[in-house]
Design an enzyme around this catalytic site. Structure first.
Site, PDB file in Angstrom:
ATOM      1  N   PHE A   1       0.951  -1.241  -0.040  1.00 58.08           N
ATOM      2  CA  PHE A   1       0.031   0.053  -0.088  1.00 58.08           C
ATOM      3  C   PHE A   1       0.999   1.240  -0.039  1.00 58.08           C
ATOM      4  O   PHE A   1       1.712   1.380   1.061  1.00 58.08           O
ATOM      5  CB  PHE A   1      -0.800  -0.217   1.218  1.00 58.08           C
ATOM      6  CG  PHE A   1      -1.752   0.923   1.507  1.00 58.08           C
ATOM      7  CD1 PHE A   1      -3.136   1.121   0.898  1.00 58.08           C
ATOM      8  CD2 PHE A   1      -1.609   2.253   2.330  1.00 58.08           C
ATOM      9  CE1 PHE A   1      -4.191   2.143   1.211  1.00 58.08           C
ATOM     10  CE2 PHE A   1      -2.430   3.194   2.475  1.00 58.08           C
ATOM     11  CZ  PHE A   1      -3.707   3.222   1.889  1.00 58.08           C
TER      12      PHE A   1
ATOM     13  N   SER B   1       1.764  12.004   7.939  1.00 58.46           N
ATOM     14  CA  SER B   1       0.351  12.289   8.605  1.00 58.46           C
ATOM     15  C   SER B   1      -0.644  13.213   7.410  1.00 58.46           C
ATOM     16  O   SER B   1      -1.742  12.940   7.451  1.00 58.46           O
ATOM     17  CB  SER B   1       0.491  13.246   9.937  1.00 58.46           C
ATOM     18  OG  SER B   1       1.364  12.425  10.750  1.00 58.46           O
TER      19      SER B   1
ATOM     20  N   PHE C   1       8.794   4.510   3.182  1.00 62.74           N
ATOM     21  CA  PHE C   1       8.396   3.636   4.220  1.00 62.74           C
ATOM     22  C   PHE C   1       7.187   2.725   3.627  1.00 62.74           C
ATOM     23  O   PHE C   1       6.150   2.636   4.619  1.00 62.74           O
ATOM     24  CB  PHE C   1       7.711   4.339   5.323  1.00 62.74           C
ATOM     25  CG  PHE C   1       8.680   5.258   5.995  1.00 62.74           C
ATOM     26  CD1 PHE C   1       9.999   5.280   5.935  1.00 62.74           C
ATOM     27  CD2 PHE C   1       8.113   6.386   6.797  1.00 62.74           C
ATOM     28  CE1 PHE C   1      10.908   6.079   6.787  1.00 62.74           C
ATOM     29  CE2 PHE C   1       9.138   7.296   7.517  1.00 62.74           C
ATOM     30  CZ  PHE C   1      10.508   6.928   7.437  1.00 62.74           C
TER      31      PHE C   1
ATOM     32  N   GLN D   1      10.637  -4.937  32.551  1.00 62.00           N
ATOM     33  CA  GLN D   1      11.304  -4.782  34.064  1.00 62.00           C
ATOM     34  C   GLN D   1      10.948  -5.860  34.719  1.00 62.00           C
ATOM     35  O   GLN D   1      11.881  -6.122  35.530  1.00 62.00           O
ATOM     36  CB  GLN D   1      10.181  -3.731  34.530  1.00 62.00           C
ATOM     37  CG  GLN D   1      10.533  -2.828  35.825  1.00 62.00           C
ATOM     38  CD  GLN D   1      11.510  -1.978  35.729  1.00 62.00           C
ATOM     39  OE1 GLN D   1      12.083  -1.633  34.756  1.00 62.00           O
ATOM     40  NE2 GLN D   1      12.319  -2.212  36.783  1.00 62.00           N
TER      41      GLN D   1
ATOM     42  N   GLU E   1      -0.146   3.647   9.924  1.00 61.18           N
ATOM     43  CA  GLU E   1      -1.537   3.768   9.680  1.00 61.18           C
ATOM     44  C   GLU E   1      -2.252   4.977  10.494  1.00 61.18           C
ATOM     45  O   GLU E   1      -3.211   4.819  10.838  1.00 61.18           O
ATOM     46  CB  GLU E   1      -2.258   2.532   9.906  1.00 61.18           C
ATOM     47  CG  GLU E   1      -1.808   1.412   8.842  1.00 61.18           C
ATOM     48  CD  GLU E   1      -2.741   0.280   8.659  1.00 61.18           C
ATOM     49  OE1 GLU E   1      -3.990   0.296   8.859  1.00 61.18           O
ATOM     50  OE2 GLU E   1      -2.193  -1.051   8.407  1.00 61.18           O
ATOM     51  N   GLY E   2      -1.375   5.916  10.570  1.00 64.38           N
ATOM     52  CA  GLY E   2      -2.049   7.056  11.467  1.00 64.38           C
ATOM     53  C   GLY E   2      -1.453   7.177  12.732  1.00 64.38           C
ATOM     54  O   GLY E   2      -1.487   6.119  13.476  1.00 64.38           O
TER      55      GLY E   2
HETATM   56  C1  LIG Z   1       7.888   0.613   9.724  1.00 68.06           C
HETATM   57  C2  LIG Z   1       6.627   1.528   9.027  1.00 68.06           C
HETATM   58  C3  LIG Z   1       6.154   0.977   8.201  1.00 68.06           C
HETATM   59  C4  LIG Z   1       5.208   1.718   7.317  1.00 68.06           C
HETATM   60  N1  LIG Z   1       4.346   0.982   6.234  1.00 68.06           N
HETATM   61  C5  LIG Z   1       3.712   2.039   5.298  1.00 68.06           C
HETATM   62  C6  LIG Z   1       2.708   1.286   4.442  1.00 68.06           C
HETATM   63  O1  LIG Z   1       3.083   0.258   3.914  1.00 68.06           O
HETATM   64  N2  LIG Z   1       2.536   2.418   3.538  1.00 68.06           N
HETATM   65  C7  LIG Z   1       2.413   3.675   3.672  1.00 68.06           C
HETATM   66  O2  LIG Z   1       1.974   4.464   2.859  1.00 68.06           O
HETATM   67  N3  LIG Z   1       3.095   4.138   4.588  1.00 68.06           N
HETATM   68  C8  LIG Z   1       3.473   3.222   5.578  1.00 68.06           C
HETATM   69  N4  LIG Z   1       4.353   3.786   6.674  1.00 68.06           N
HETATM   70  C9  LIG Z   1       4.286   5.162   7.043  1.00 68.06           C
HETATM   71  C10 LIG Z   1       3.342   5.681   8.108  1.00 68.06           C
HETATM   72  O3  LIG Z   1       1.937   5.446   7.954  1.00 68.06           O
HETATM   73  C11 LIG Z   1       4.047   7.108   8.647  1.00 68.06           C
HETATM   74  O4  LIG Z   1       5.302   6.771   9.057  1.00 68.06           O
HETATM   75  C12 LIG Z   1       3.033   7.492   9.407  1.00 68.06           C
HETATM   76  O5  LIG Z   1       1.798   7.924   9.074  1.00 68.06           O
HETATM   77  C13 LIG Z   1       3.650   8.984  10.191  1.00 68.06           C
HETATM   78  O6  LIG Z   1       4.110   9.788   9.285  1.00 68.06           O
HETATM   79  P1  LIG Z   1       5.631  10.462   9.140  1.00 68.06           P
HETATM   80  O7  LIG Z   1       6.576   9.385   9.543  1.00 68.06           O
HETATM   81  O8  LIG Z   1       5.821  11.210   8.007  1.00 68.06           O
HETATM   82  O9  LIG Z   1       5.505  11.382  10.271  1.00 68.06           O
HETATM   83  P2  LIG Z   1       4.850  12.985  10.367  1.00 68.06           P
HETATM   84  O10 LIG Z   1       3.631  13.251   9.682  1.00 68.06           O
HETATM   85  O11 LIG Z   1       5.925  13.972  10.142  1.00 68.06           O
HETATM   86  O12 LIG Z   1       4.883  13.159  12.142  1.00 68.06           O
HETATM   87  C14 LIG Z   1       5.725  13.269  12.972  1.00 68.06           C
HETATM   88  C15 LIG Z   1       5.331  13.902  14.383  1.00 68.06           C
HETATM   89  O13 LIG Z   1       4.281  14.980  14.299  1.00 68.06           O
HETATM   90  C16 LIG Z   1       2.979  14.622  14.691  1.00 68.06           C
HETATM   91  N5  LIG Z   1       2.173  15.259  13.757  1.00 68.06           N
HETATM   92  C17 LIG Z   1       1.778  15.302  12.459  1.00 68.06           C
HETATM   93  N6  LIG Z   1       0.707  15.995  12.296  1.00 68.06           N
HETATM   94  C18 LIG Z   1       0.101  16.277  13.634  1.00 68.06           C
HETATM   95  C19 LIG Z   1      -1.058  17.255  13.856  1.00 68.06           C
HETATM   96  N7  LIG Z   1      -1.640  17.726  13.131  1.00 68.06           N
HETATM   97  N8  LIG Z   1      -1.313  17.416  15.349  1.00 68.06           N
HETATM   98  C20 LIG Z   1      -0.543  16.705  16.134  1.00 68.06           C
HETATM   99  N9  LIG Z   1       0.718  15.893  15.842  1.00 68.06           N
HETATM  100  C21 LIG Z   1       0.801  15.821  14.555  1.00 68.06           C
HETATM  101  C22 LIG Z   1       2.922  12.983  14.455  1.00 68.06           C
HETATM  102  O14 LIG Z   1       2.042  12.192  15.158  1.00 68.06           O
HETATM  103  C23 LIG Z   1       4.385  12.689  14.909  1.00 68.06           C
HETATM  104  O15 LIG Z   1       4.373  12.547  16.384  1.00 68.06           O
HETATM  105  C24 LIG Z   1       5.211   3.175   7.609  1.00 68.06           C
HETATM  106  C25 LIG Z   1       5.916   3.753   8.515  1.00 68.06           C
HETATM  107  C26 LIG Z   1       6.839   2.756   9.178  1.00 68.06           C
HETATM  108  C27 LIG Z   1       7.720   3.304  10.337  1.00 68.06           C
END
Ligand SMILES: Cc1cc2nc3c(=O)[nH]c(=O)nc-3n(C[C@H](O)[C@H](O)[C@H](O)COP(=O)(O)OP(=O)(O)OC[C@H]3O[C@@H](n4cnc5c(N)ncnc54)[C@H](O)[C@@H]3O)c2cc1C
Length: 366
Positions: free
Chosen positions: A123, A132, A156, A321, A348-349
Site C-alpha cells: 500500500f 500524517s 516507508f 522490567q 496507519e496514522g
Molecule cells: C515500519 C513502517 C512501515 C510503514 N508502512 C507503510 C506502508 O506500508 N504504506 C504507507 O503508505 N505508509 C507506511 N508507513 C508510513 C506511516 O504511516 C507514517 O510514518 C506515519 O503515518 C507518520 O508519518 P511521518 O512518518 O511522515 O510522520 P509525521 O507526519 O512527520 O509526524 C511527525 C510527528 O508529528 C505528529 N503530527 C503530525 N501532524 C500532527 C497534527 N496535525 N497534530 C499533532 N501532531 C501531529 C505525528 O503524530 C508525529 O508524532 C510506515 C511507517 C513505518 C515506520
C-alpha cells in the site's frame, strides 16, 4: 463486533491459528528478528493454511472471513511474532483498495493470486514529505492515451520490493486537493518502477520497508481504481478498515509480553522464592492483564488503535522490567516485543492523528 459474533467455523479457524502460531510461528520469531530477513517460510505457512485468504471475498479465491476473525488472526500471530502478523495485515491493506473499488475485471485479475498468497500486496501512500498529511503528496500521474505516466516516490512502504502488486496513490489534478488524488494498481514489473532504499528499523525487523521510485512509470489506464480523484477516499476507507488490525497487532504483542512475564516470574528465584510471590510483581501482572483485556475488548468492539498501541508499549515495558537484566538481553524476547510494539503507535496514522480523528467525530466535524 463482539466475540460471540464469530460463526462456529470461524471460532474453529481462530483456534487453529492460535495453535499454528504457538507451534510453528513462535519458534521462528527470534531468528526473524536477528536476521532482519523477510520470512518467506512464514508467508508460505500463512498461504498454505488459507490464513492469507481470510480478508478476500470467496468469489475471488478468498474465504470471506468477517472483520473480527481477521483481527483475531492478526492478534494470535502477533502474540508470537509481530513480523509474521504484519504479513496478513499488509496483504489486507494492499488489497483492500482493489476489493473496495476494483472493477470485476480488476478483481478477477488481481485478487485470486493475492488471496492464495502467490503474490504479496503493498500500500503506497506515504512520501518523504507527506506522512500524517497524506494529501501533501507530490507523486503525480499524467494520462497519455491508454497509459498513465507516474513520477515521484513513496517512502516507508511495507513489502516494498517484495510485493507484486501495490496500490499507489498519486496526484492526477494537483490543484484539486484531496479530490485530485487517484489510486492505481501498480505491478512490480511495470516499466519505470524501481525500489530505492531498504530501511533499517527498530522493530518488526523481518518486515521489509522500502522506498518505491517512479520514473516515467507506465501504468495502463485500465489499472486506475474507480474514477480519477477518488483515490484519497479509497485510501481513507482502506485505513478505516485496517486500523483495527494494527490495534489487534498491539494487543497480540502485549499478550505475548504478559505470557512471558507470568511464566518468567514463576521461575525466577530471588531471595529464595519465585519473584511472582512478591505482591509488587503480582500487582504489575494484574495491571498488565487488565490493560490487555480492556484493549482486547475495545478492539473487538470498535477501532481502538490509540488505546491498544499505548498499552502495548506500557505492557511490554513492564515485561522487560519484570525480567530485570534478562529483560534487556536478546536472550529473552521481552526487548523484541517492546521494540515491535512501538510501531503500532506510528503506522496507519500516528496516535496524535487518531486523537484528531476521535476529536473530529466527537465535535461532528468532517
Ligand atoms: C515500519 C513502517 C512501515 C510503514 N508502512 C507503510 C506502508 O506500508 N504504506 C504507507 O503508505 N505508509 C507506511 N508507513 C508510513 C506511516 O504511516 C507514517 O510514518 C506515519 O503515518 C507518520 O508519518 P511521518 O512518518 O511522515 O510522520 P509525521 O507526519 O512527520 O509526524 C511527525 C510527528 O508529528 C505528529 N503530527 C503530525 N501532524 C500532527 C497534527 N496535525 N497534530 C499533532 N501532531 C501531529 C505525528 O503524530 C508525529 O508524532 C510506515 C511507517 C513505518 C515506520
Amino acid at each position: 463486533m463482539a466475540v460471540s459474533h464469530l460463526s462456529e467455523d470461524e471460532q474453529l479457524l481462530v483456534e487453529a491459528i492460535r495453535e499454528i502460531a504457538r507451534e510453528q510461528v513462535a519458534p521462528r520469531a527470534t531468528e526473524i528478528d536477528h536476521t532482519s530477513q523477510f520470512p518467506w517460510d512464514m508467508k508460505e505457512l500463512l498461504a498454505q493454511q488459507d490464513i492469507l485468504a481470510m480478508p478476500f471475498p470467496s468469489e475471488y479465491g478468498g474465504i470471506g472471513s468477517s472483520e473480527l476473525a481477521v483481527v483475531m488472526a492478526i492478534e494470535e500471530l502477533a502474540r508470537n511474532c509481530a513480523t509474521t502478523s504484519l504479513i496478513l495485515a499488509v496483504q489486507q491493506l494492499g488489497s483492500l483498495p482493489i476489493i473496495l473499488a476494483g472493477t470485476d475485471e480488476q478483481k478477477r485479475k488481481y485478487l485470486p493470486p493475492l488471496a492464495s498468497g502467490e503474490w504479496l500486496a503493498a500500500f503506497g501512500l506515504t512520501e518523504a514529505g507527506s506522512g500524517s498529511d497524506a494529501a501533501a503528496m507530490q507523486t503525480f500521474a499524467v494520462r497519455q492515451g491508454d497509459t498513465y505516466i507516474l513520477n515521484g516516490s513513496k517512502r516507508f512502504i511495507t513489502n516494498g520490493g517484495l510485493a507484486q502488486v501495490t496500490s499507489i496513490f498519486a496526484l492526477t489534478d494537483p490543484k484539486a486537493g484531496t479530490r485530485g488524488i487517484s489510486a492505481f494498481i501498480v505491478e512490480k514489473d511495470f516499466p519505470g518502477f524501481s525500489v530505492g532504499r531498504i530501511e533499517d528499523k527498530m522493530g518488526i525487523k523481518g518486515s521489509q520497508t522500502a522506498e518505491l521510485i517512479f520514473t516515467d512509470c507506465e501504468v495502463p489506464a485500465e489499472n486506475l481504481l474507480g474514477r480519477e480523484g477518488d483515490g484519497f477516499k479509497f485510501a481513507m476507507m482502506t485505513l478505516d478498515r485496517t486500523r483495527p488490525g494494527v490495534a489487534a497487532q498491539a494487543v497480540g504483542i502485549a499478550q505475548g509480553a504478559l505470557d512471558l512475564a507470568v511464566s518468567y516470574s514463576k521461575q525466577r528465584i530471588q531471595f529464595k522464592k519465585p519473584i511472582a510471590e512478591n505482591q509488587g510483581i503480582q500487582f504489575m501482572l494484574a495491571d498488565m492483564a487488565t490493560k490487555v483485556e480492556a484493549a482486547r475488548l475495545l478492539v473487538y468492539n470498535a477501532v481502538a488503535k490509540l488505546y491498544a498501541s499505548d498499552i502495548a508499549m506500557e505492557v511490554t515495558g513492564d515485561a522487560v522490567q519484570i525480567l530485570g537484566g534478562y529483560g534487556y538481553m536478546k536472550e529473552y524476547p521481552a526487548e523484541r516485543m517492546m521494540r515491535d510494539a512501538k510501531i503500532t503507535q506510528i503506522y496507519e496514522g500516528t496516535n496524535q492523528i487518531q486523537l484528531l480523528v476521535i476529536a473530529r467525530a466527537l465535535l461532528g466535524e468532517k
